[in-house]
Design an enzyme around this catalytic site. Sequence first.
Site, PDB file in Angstrom:
ATOM      1  N   ASP A  70      15.092 -54.537 -44.535  1.00  0.00           N
ATOM      2  CA  ASP A  70      14.970 -53.356 -43.712  1.00  0.00           C
ATOM      3  C   ASP A  70      16.151 -52.449 -44.098  1.00  0.00           C
ATOM      4  O   ASP A  70      17.079 -52.895 -44.776  1.00  0.00           O
ATOM      5  CB  ASP A  70      15.026 -53.744 -42.235  1.00  0.00           C
ATOM      6  CG  ASP A  70      14.935 -52.552 -41.315  1.00  0.00           C
ATOM      7  OD1 ASP A  70      14.113 -51.659 -41.571  1.00  0.00           O
ATOM      8  OD2 ASP A  70      15.695 -52.512 -40.327  1.00  0.00           O
TER       9      ASP A  70
ATOM     10  N   ASP B  93      17.600 -49.276 -41.866  1.00  0.00           N
ATOM     11  CA  ASP B  93      18.423 -48.806 -40.751  1.00  0.00           C
ATOM     12  C   ASP B  93      18.896 -49.981 -39.895  1.00  0.00           C
ATOM     13  O   ASP B  93      18.079 -50.768 -39.408  1.00  0.00           O
ATOM     14  CB  ASP B  93      17.638 -47.815 -39.895  1.00  0.00           C
ATOM     15  CG  ASP B  93      17.262 -46.567 -40.675  1.00  0.00           C
ATOM     16  OD1 ASP B  93      18.150 -46.012 -41.334  1.00  0.00           O
ATOM     17  OD2 ASP B  93      16.090 -46.162 -40.637  1.00  0.00           O
TER      18      ASP B  93
END
Length: 214
Positions: free
Chosen positions: A8, A10
């Site tokens: 991922d 953020d």
Amino acid sequence: MIKGVLFDMDGVLADSEQFICKAAIMMFEEMGVKVEPDDFKPFVGTGENSYIGGVAGKYGIAVDIDKVKARTYEIYRTIIRGNLKPLPGAAEIVSRCRSLGLKLALATSADRIKMEANLNEIGIPASSFDATITGLDVINKKPYPDIYIKAAEKLGLNTYECLVVEDAISGITAARRAGCRCLAVSTSFAPEMLSEADWICDSLGNVPDEALKW
């Protein structure tokens, strides 16, 4: 067994939450609407359509999501310049995975414009990954598993051969539903809220060895 790592972005590679929140608040202010940082928390990790649209819905505001999102990104790119930094251990873990011969993908619910802005700012270029997938590449966003299934496919791997690195509850759920193992980083949520993950660490500088060697 492990052959690939799906990152991922953020809250994992960069702590951009404060900046996208500020940008969205500023965008709503331009519309004459005052919103609060806490309004966005239920939508963290679900992509900007949900992140902005969810708050608009809470306040009963009808918005052109593409228009308000574009304006939010304009503000966002301005405020991250010189301010957004990689999270501790981010660059090192990418290099470490490479040295182990693992395939790498970036799988973010954010739009590509935000992905590119973030990666350029933190000095981890998109070319560091064998594949990049954004929220625009799937219909169903996290907590649905689609983005991690697609990321594994792009690497030519089965999902059960992949480790997902996440910070958000919705992302961990997506990883589990996809059939991946999951390493959670407690940058956005308290460790006790990340209990669905196989491993939990406080930063990418403290990744347990067993998370990359199974």
